[in-house]
Design a protein around this motif. Structure first.
Motif, PDB file in Angstrom:
ATOM      1  N   ALA A   1       0.806  -1.088   0.062  1.00 36.24           N
ATOM      2  CA  ALA A   1      -0.140   0.010   0.016  1.00 36.24           C
ATOM      3  C   ALA A   1       0.820   1.088   0.100  1.00 36.24           C
ATOM      4  CB  ALA A   1      -1.035   0.068   1.303  1.00 36.24           C
ATOM      5  N   GLY A   2       2.151   1.027   0.176  1.00 38.99           N
ATOM      6  CA  GLY A   2       2.976   2.305   0.055  1.00 38.99           C
ATOM      7  C   GLY A   2       3.194   2.896   1.235  1.00 38.99           C
ATOM      8  N   ILE A   3       2.830   2.480   2.611  1.00 34.46           N
ATOM      9  CA  ILE A   3       2.752   3.124   3.871  1.00 34.46           C
ATOM     10  C   ILE A   3       4.091   3.073   4.359  1.00 34.46           C
ATOM     11  CG2 ILE A   3       1.649   3.236   5.975  1.00 34.46           C
ATOM     12  CD1 ILE A   3      -0.208   3.826   3.690  1.00 34.46           C
ATOM     13  N   PRO A   4       4.939   4.094   4.702  1.00 32.67           N
ATOM     14  CA  PRO A   4       6.401   3.919   4.840  1.00 32.67           C
ATOM     15  C   PRO A   4       6.221   3.998   6.777  1.00 32.67           C
ATOM     16  CG  PRO A   4       5.899   6.281   4.774  1.00 32.67           C
ATOM     17  CD  PRO A   4       4.721   5.499   4.200  1.00 32.67           C
ATOM     18  N   GLN A   5       7.423   3.654   7.260  1.00 31.00           N
ATOM     19  CA  GLN A   5       7.478   3.682   8.635  1.00 31.00           C
ATOM     20  C   GLN A   5       9.045   4.208   9.076  1.00 31.00           C
ATOM     21  OE1 GLN A   5       6.544   4.307  11.859  1.00 31.00           O
ATOM     22  NE2 GLN A   5       5.042   2.496  11.533  1.00 31.00           N
ATOM     23  N   VAL A   6       9.226   4.799  10.307  1.00 29.68           N
ATOM     24  CA  VAL A   6      10.377   5.191  10.715  1.00 29.68           C
ATOM     25  C   VAL A   6      10.753   4.318  11.989  1.00 29.68           C
ATOM     26  CG1 VAL A   6      11.748   6.928  12.012  1.00 29.68           C
ATOM     27  CG2 VAL A   6      10.065   7.630  10.038  1.00 29.68           C
ATOM     28  N   TYR A   7      11.942   3.804  11.846  1.00 24.61           N
ATOM     29  CA  TYR A   7      12.333   2.863  13.145  1.00 24.61           C
ATOM     30  C   TYR A   7      13.515   3.459  13.844  1.00 24.61           C
ATOM     31  CZ  TYR A   7       9.472  -0.512  10.316  1.00 24.61           C
ATOM     32  OH  TYR A   7       8.473  -1.078   9.679  1.00 24.61           O
ATOM     33  N   PRO A   8      13.841   2.988  14.872  1.00 22.97           N
ATOM     34  CA  PRO A   8      15.084   3.476  15.821  1.00 22.97           C
ATOM     35  C   PRO A   8      16.271   3.854  14.877  1.00 22.97           C
ATOM     36  CG  PRO A   8      14.020   1.902  16.974  1.00 22.97           C
ATOM     37  CD  PRO A   8      13.296   1.868  15.790  1.00 22.97           C
ATOM     38  N   GLN A   9      16.561   2.820  13.784  1.00 21.73           N
ATOM     39  CA  GLN A   9      17.620   2.764  12.968  1.00 21.73           C
ATOM     40  C   GLN A   9      17.442   3.994  11.750  1.00 21.73           C
ATOM     41  OE1 GLN A   9      15.753   0.328  13.313  1.00 21.73           O
ATOM     42  NE2 GLN A   9      15.635  -1.136  11.499  1.00 21.73           N
TER      43      GLN A   9
ATOM     44  N   SER B   1      21.408 -13.317   2.898  1.00 16.07           N
ATOM     45  CA  SER B   1      21.353 -12.085   4.093  1.00 16.07           C
ATOM     46  C   SER B   1      20.008 -11.685   4.124  1.00 16.07           C
ATOM     47  CB  SER B   1      22.412 -10.979   3.562  1.00 16.07           C
ATOM     48  OG  SER B   1      23.680 -11.319   3.180  1.00 16.07           O
ATOM     49  N   THR B   2      19.610 -11.093   5.162  1.00 11.82           N
ATOM     50  CA  THR B   2      18.292 -10.260   5.427  1.00 11.82           C
ATOM     51  C   THR B   2      18.581  -8.787   5.172  1.00 11.82           C
ATOM     52  OG1 THR B   2      17.762 -12.159   6.850  1.00 11.82           O
ATOM     53  CG2 THR B   2      16.390 -10.080   7.036  1.00 11.82           C
ATOM     54  N   PRO B   3      17.619  -8.387   4.254  1.00 13.60           N
ATOM     55  CA  PRO B   3      17.613  -6.891   4.316  1.00 13.60           C
ATOM     56  C   PRO B   3      16.815  -6.340   5.644  1.00 13.60           C
ATOM     57  CG  PRO B   3      16.057  -7.772   2.797  1.00 13.60           C
ATOM     58  CD  PRO B   3      16.737  -8.855   3.271  1.00 13.60           C
ATOM     59  N   GLN B   4      17.478  -5.112   5.702  1.00 14.10           N
ATOM     60  CA  GLN B   4      16.981  -4.247   7.108  1.00 14.10           C
ATOM     61  C   GLN B   4      16.871  -2.817   6.566  1.00 14.10           C
ATOM     62  OE1 GLN B   4      16.361  -5.893  10.000  1.00 14.10           O
ATOM     63  NE2 GLN B   4      17.583  -7.964   9.456  1.00 14.10           N
ATOM     64  N   ALA B   5      15.796  -2.334   7.380  1.00 15.86           N
ATOM     65  CA  ALA B   5      15.386  -1.032   7.053  1.00 15.86           C
ATOM     66  C   ALA B   5      16.597  -0.150   7.537  1.00 15.86           C
ATOM     67  CB  ALA B   5      14.304  -0.564   7.851  1.00 15.86           C
ATOM     68  N   GLY B   6      17.072   0.764   6.674  1.00 18.55           N
ATOM     69  CA  GLY B   6      18.161   1.350   6.908  1.00 18.55           C
ATOM     70  C   GLY B   6      19.564   1.038   6.223  1.00 18.55           C
ATOM     71  N   ASP B   7      19.485  -0.007   5.472  1.00 18.81           N
ATOM     72  CA  ASP B   7      20.484  -0.542   4.699  1.00 18.81           C
ATOM     73  C   ASP B   7      20.692   0.302   3.268  1.00 18.81           C
ATOM     74  OD1 ASP B   7      20.897  -2.964   6.286  1.00 18.81           O
ATOM     75  OD2 ASP B   7      20.104  -4.273   5.010  1.00 18.81           O
ATOM     76  N   THR B   8      22.084   0.501   3.185  1.00 13.40           N
ATOM     77  CA  THR B   8      22.140   1.424   1.979  1.00 13.40           C
ATOM     78  C   THR B   8      21.823   0.773   0.520  1.00 13.40           C
ATOM     79  OG1 THR B   8      24.187   2.406   3.239  1.00 13.40           O
ATOM     80  CG2 THR B   8      24.104   2.729   0.999  1.00 13.40           C
ATOM     81  N   LEU B   9      21.452   1.464  -0.235  1.00 10.78           N
ATOM     82  CA  LEU B   9      21.039   1.054  -1.647  1.00 10.78           C
ATOM     83  C   LEU B   9      22.373   1.911  -2.571  1.00 10.78           C
ATOM     84  CD1 LEU B   9      17.212   1.412  -1.851  1.00 10.78           C
ATOM     85  CD2 LEU B   9      18.790  -0.312  -1.559  1.00 10.78           C
ATOM     86  N   LEU B  10      22.641   1.327  -3.318  1.00 12.92           N
ATOM     87  CA  LEU B  10      23.825   1.961  -4.376  1.00 12.92           C
ATOM     88  C   LEU B  10      23.406   2.049  -6.013  1.00 12.92           C
ATOM     89  CD1 LEU B  10      26.832  -0.314  -3.434  1.00 12.92           C
ATOM     90  CD2 LEU B  10      26.078   2.134  -2.636  1.00 12.92           C
ATOM     91  N   ASP B  11      23.911   3.057  -6.670  1.00 13.31           N
ATOM     92  CA  ASP B  11      23.470   3.129  -8.117  1.00 13.31           C
ATOM     93  C   ASP B  11      24.591   2.268  -9.264  1.00 13.31           C
ATOM     94  OD1 ASP B  11      25.760   4.667  -8.203  1.00 13.31           O
ATOM     95  OD2 ASP B  11      24.622   6.399  -8.157  1.00 13.31           O
ATOM     96  N   ALA B  12      24.402   2.299 -10.246  1.00 10.96           N
ATOM     97  CA  ALA B  12      25.309   1.745 -11.245  1.00 10.96           C
ATOM     98  C   ALA B  12      26.753   2.085 -11.028  1.00 10.96           C
ATOM     99  CB  ALA B  12      25.049   2.097 -12.772  1.00 10.96           C
TER     100      ALA B  12
END
Length: 332
Positions: free
Chosen positions: A207-215, A269-280
């Motif tokens: 549904a596109g609903i975001p969240q903010v976590y401690p990290q 590996s298990t992705p987690q909120a806060g993990d960095t994404l990279l471009d090309a």
């Protein structure tokens, strides 16, 4: 019944409860599903100055909780989100819902700004149980679910809120005192199959609903998490903490970073909120906002990223390319 007794009851219903208060049931493909949402905490803000106080703290027009629930952000002076709240009002109390792990620090911070206002701020997470409901059986519930999205009804101590659909499924949330939770869970279970909390997270992501976590606190301005598209910012309500930055982002032009729905394939590996994404070019492109196992395998994610990186064709997590899916609402 205490919150501990509630968890013990859930285990008798087949649940495994983890340290984050997630209830895990056997996987289900049932059309109508019931979810324990004890991983969410509740802050009660009450008193004759409650609305006025919150109006100076949050991004949305809190006075509109008189007519329905709303998403709203809580920012630092620099416009960075400390929390996302789902807020509603019952009589003289405004309730703010967010991840339970964040509640103690948020209560402490909010109390710092009360000063002489006639406001009481309390962590009531252990006094209530939150449940999620998804599926067409919503139409047969008594008392009825409100017809409009974010509509709120109250009946015999139970608060019912209509939520946005996810993948075409009607959804709602029930909030009720812990003392009557067991009775209502059993009643709901006549129509709904108990399902894992992370499956609810997957519906929220769809549904596109975001969240903010401690990290991830203080990582985003509200527009990065699409709060403007979700009705979580009111640009006419007047001043609140961080308002200048949020307004400047709005009025200076197109937002360059957005939160998008995407899929990740299975991984060791298990992705987690806060993990960095990279471009090309292996440069920072954003970060994961919300993650849940996908029923078809892999992961459903919300990814905050630079739109130019997404448009260039490659955004990756640990070398895996994200597969973006159509957003459930319009982004400008």
């Amino acid at each position: 019944m205490s919150s501990v007794a509630w968890q013990q009851f859930l285990t008798t219903q087949g649940a495994r409860i983890d340290a984050q208060h997630y209830a895990h049931f056997n996987p289900s493909t049932a059309e109508n599903r019931l979810f324990d949402l004890s991983a969410l905490g509740l802050i009660a803000v009450r008193g004759e100055d409650a609305q006025t106080f919150l109006q100076g703290q949050l991004t949305n027009d809190i006075k509109q909780t008189n007519t329905g629930a709303q998403l709203t952000g809580y920012c630092t002076a620099k416009g960075r989100l400390l929390a996302l709240f789902y807020a509603w009002q019952t009589e003289d109390t405004v309730t703010l819902q967010c991840p339970r792990a964040m509640v103690p620090d948020l209560v402490k911070r909010l109390r710092m700004f009360v000063l002489r206002s006639k406001v009481v701020i309390e962590d009531v997470s252990d006094q209530f149980v939150c449940m999620g409901l998804a599926g067409p059986a919503l139409q047969s519930l008594t008392p009825g679910i409100p017809e409009t999205v974010h509509g709120v009804s109250h009946n015999q101590q139970v608060t019912l809120i209509r939520l946005p659909k996810s993948g075409g499924l009607p959804r709602a949330q029930a909030i009720l005192p812990v003392a009557i939770a067991e009775t209502h869970w059993r009643q709901f279970a006549n129509l709904y199959t108990p399902s894992s909390t992370d499956a609810w997270d997957a519906l929220e992501i769809q549904a596109g609903i975001p969240q903010v976590y401690p990290q991830t606190k203080e990582q985003f301005v509200p527009q990065m998490l699409n709060l403007d598209a979700l009705g979580g910012i009111n640009f006419k309500k007047g001043c609140y903490t961080g308002q200048e930055i949020v307004a400047r982002t709005h009025y200076l032009g197109k937002v360059k970073r957005r939160t998008l729905v995407a899929q990740l394939s299975a991984s060791n590996s298990t992705p987690q909120a806060g993990d960095t994404l990279l471009d090309a070019q292996q440069q920072e492109a954003g970060q994961l906002v919300r993650v849940a196992p996908d029923v078809k395998g892999g992961w459903s994610v919300l990814a905050e990223c630079r739109l130019e990186s997404k448009e260039a064709g490659v955004v990756t997590w640990q070398g895996q390319a994200l597969t973006f899916v159509a957003p459930p609402y319009a982004l400008t």
